[in-house]
Write a protein that holds these residues in place. Structure first.
Motif, PDB file in Angstrom:
ATOM      1  N   HIS A  95     -28.724 -51.294 -11.885  1.00 27.47           N
ATOM      2  CA  HIS A  95     -30.003 -51.833 -12.321  1.00 27.47           C
ATOM      3  C   HIS A  95     -30.738 -52.480 -11.147  1.00 27.47           C
ATOM      4  O   HIS A  95     -31.942 -52.267 -10.938  1.00 27.47           O
ATOM      5  N   SER A 122     -34.090 -50.873  -9.718  1.00 24.12           N
ATOM      6  CA  SER A 122     -35.314 -51.651  -9.898  1.00 24.12           C
ATOM      7  C   SER A 122     -35.951 -51.923  -8.532  1.00 24.12           C
ATOM      8  O   SER A 122     -37.175 -52.088  -8.431  1.00 24.12           O
ATOM      9  N   GLN A 129     -37.379 -48.340  -7.372  1.00 25.10           N
ATOM     10  CA  GLN A 129     -38.354 -47.661  -8.245  1.00 25.10           C
ATOM     11  C   GLN A 129     -37.879 -46.282  -8.690  1.00 25.10           C
ATOM     12  O   GLN A 129     -38.646 -45.341  -8.711  1.00 25.10           O
TER      13      GLN A 129
END
Length: 647
Positions: free
Chosen positions: A619, A623, A626
């Motif tokens: 994650h 994140s 992108q």
DNA sequence: ATTAGGG
DNA sequence: CCCTAAT
């Protein structure tokens, strides 16, 4: 403990779907199975042809002085004026059904309960001749359409509650078989599509039979005091046949056979839910029949054989069930479960038994029909038009929906057992649908069908509405009866190394992910036991992710990122039809959340901490990066996260 | 049809 | 899981 699979980062082994850069959907879409579409028109052309033919023949016989003329309508045809007469056939408002329980009733049916009855013509005796009135009118219409298939159909109007269409039974003239129109025998673990397929086939045969020999269709009429506030005025004296659209509370004039509201095939319960279904915009997807004047048909296409149509329907049904997954078919049949099981499951209990559920469907309800015709139309023409509508409907684009507790079962992959279509299921039924079952009935708009008490069609004073009604009891006249009796078969699979209790293991469960370690499949029974409750609502049955699934998801996200859920689905859950990419996305969301809270706060089956760590790492990585972009990330991610691969 | 998020 | 706006 870390799976060896982590060695495969960036690799393509073990997966059907390679890691590919995200491409425009328009491109990707083509690379995957796509349901074939665009066949509805064909069916309706056929219907139009049939209806047109029917009408043509009827008109011909009506105007002619043929010896076989059976119409005894006193109304002079010359008198036909322009005033349209609206005839609305409807069983009952769902509100009424609802209100049947709660006393408040704003709807008061008109006393004009009529019955249109189609029944085998009496060979020798003449029917009553007081056809001029709608009460006790008895008119026999004989169309070549039916003569072609050896059946005369009588349509009888009386002051009863129902419209009944009877056609002579095959051998015993005059009577009809009313018990076993649709008998199918299904395995309890059979999927809905299979059930639907069976029922549809039976039903279609029945529809054909209606025109051929035996069957009965009760069409409850119902009086509707609702003024046609939004009913547009129209001038021509063409008879309009349509189906009311409750969403708009309007009649579609340009489409004579536009929308079929619903065939109500339901047992006693669940009216409210049925109503929800019936009022949904789902019905708006009904195929349109434009520019087809039923009353002026020249029947260019002629009458295609019903067998042809039947074949078409079969084909169509089949296509639908195949739009999902090529593997699905296999999973539909419990008998074949072992094929799948031997592949993916090897450590399951040793019993292979399945209860079988028998279905016996007596008949179906046609909830409502809308007709509009000039006031001075003959009763015979009324009958003809009703027949047209019915013919069109019965021969039309029918699909079968499965109802449990009045709610449509949307997930075709669920087994009968999961859906509570089982032994004691009283609340299970079918419904006929005019359009593609895929069109999921969403939140139905509030029934704006406020039965405006009086002021009939303020804009159309020349229009008189005739309402035909039925009693509340008779609404359900054509309910489905499911045999209580059941037989339990025990199927023992001797080939497969592992014998699987298919009553407990769903096809979906069989097909999920690599099922190596963590024997966390023992929650299947729990899941199943809960499925019944959930099936009563539209909400999908909750199916907690197993650790295996979580791992597969984590792995896929690690390689693909968090913005490509469709790819994640294809990569890791392609065979799990009950896991949509939205589900996967949601699950990831919860995983991230779960990983970020203390173990004490977590609920459900505990997810191994290493998996949660991977979740957090992935994650964080994605994140930051992108996701999207392309597949170059995997190696990078591996380096970032280290390579905790154990040998 | 997918994606992205809120509920 | 559902629902939906936005793509």
């Amino acid at each position: 403990m870390v799976s060896k699979k982590r060695l495969h980062y960036g690799g393509f082994d073990g997966f059907r779907s390679p890691v590919v850069p995200k491409a425009p959907r328009s491109i990707r879409r083509n690379s995957h199975k796509k349901p074939s579409a665009g066949s509805e028109i064909c069916a309706f052309e056929l219907l139009a042809a049939v209806a047109g033919k029917l009408l043509q023949e009827s008109e011909g016989s009506a105007s002619s002085t043929s010896s076989e003329q059976k119409e005894r309508i006193n109304i002079p045809k010359d008198n036909v004026k322009q005033e349209p007469l609206e005839v609305k056939l409807k069983p009952a408002r769902l509100e009424d059904l609802d209100q049947g329980c709660c006393a408040e009733s704003q709807f008061v049916p008109e006393p004009s309960n009529l019955e249109l009855k189609l029944e085998p013509p009496l060979k020798d005796s003449l029917h009553s001749d007081n056809d001029s009135g709608l009460e006790h009118a008895s008119i026999v219409t004989t169309s070549d359409l039916f003569k072609e298939i050896g059946t005369n159909v009588k349509l009888e109007v009386s002051d009863s509650k129902n419209i009944v269409i009877d056609t002579p039974s095959k051998s015993e003239g005059g009577s009809y078989s009313h018990g076993d129109l649709c008998d199918v025998n299904m395995d309890a673990t059979a999927n809905i599509p299979k059930l639907i397929e069976k029922e549809t086939e039976k039903l279609q045969e029945t529809c054909v039979e209606l025109n051929k020999s035996y069957s009965s269709v009760h069409v409850p009429f119902y009086s509707d005091p609702v003024p046609s506030a939004c009913f547009q005025r129209h001038r021509d004296n063409n008879v309009k046949v349509g189906i009311r659209d409750d969403d708009e509370n309007c009649f579609s004039y340009n489409q004579h056979i536009t929308k079929m509201k619903a065939f109500r095939l339901q047992s006693r319960g669940g009216y409210r839910r049925i109503r929800k279904m019936l009022t949904s915009k789902y019905w708006k997807t009904a195929p349109k029949l434009k520019d087809y004047e039923l009353s002026n048909t020249t029947s260019g296409g002629g009458l295609k054989s019903f067998n042809q149509y039947k074949k078409y329907m079969y084909k169509r049904e089949r296509c639908q069930s195949q739009t999902e997954s090529p593997f699905k078919k296999r999973k539909l049949f419990p008998e074949h479960v072992e094929e799948t099981s031997s592949e993916s499951i090897s450590n399951l209990p040793e019993r292979h038994l399945s209860k079988r559920v028998k279905f016996s469907i007596k008949s179906f309800i046609v909830p409502e029909l809308y007709l509009e015709m000039p006031e001075t139309s003959t009763v015979g023409s009324l009958k003809r038009n009703v027949m047209e509508a019915l013919t069109a409907i019965l021969g039309g684009e029918l699909h079968l929906g499965v109802l449990v507790e009045g709610k449509k079962v949307r997930d075709d992959n669920r087994t009968l057992e999961e859906t509570c279509i089982s032994l004691n299921s009283e609340t299970f039924g079918f419904m006929l649908e005019p359009s593609l079952p895929e069109a999921s009935p969403k939140q139905p708009p509030p029934q704006s069908d406020n039965h405006q008490p009086s002021s009939t069609s303020p804009d159309s004073p020349i229009t008189e509405r005739v309402s035909l009604s039925n009693s509340s009891e008779s609404k359900l006249e054509m309910e489905i009866e499911k045999n209580k009796e059941e037989e339990i078969e025990i199927v023992v699979d001797t080939k497969a190394k592992a014998i699987i209790p298919i009553t407990a293991v769903t096809p979906e469960a069989l097909s999920i992910v690599p099922l190596n370690h963590n024997n966390n499949n023992n929650n299947n029974n729990k899941v199943i036991s809960k499925r019944c409750e959930a099936s009563q609502s539209q909400r999908r049955t909750r199916r907690p992710f197993s650790v295996c699934e979580v791992e597969a998801l984590v792995e896929a996200v690690e390689t693909l990122g968090t913005g490509r859920w469709r790819d994640v689905k294809i990569r890791a859950f392609d065979d799990a039809n009950h896991r949509t990419y939205v589900d996967l996305k949601d699950k990831w969301k919860t995983l991230v959340h779960t990983a970020s809270i203390s173990p004490q706060q977590r609920r459900g089956e505990p997810v191994p901490q290493d998996l949660l760590d991977r979740v957090l790492a992935a994650h964080a990585y994605w994140s930051q990066h992108q996701s999207k972009q392309n597949g170059k990330h995997q190696s990078e991610l591996i380096q970032t996260l280290g390579t905790p691969v154990k040998v």
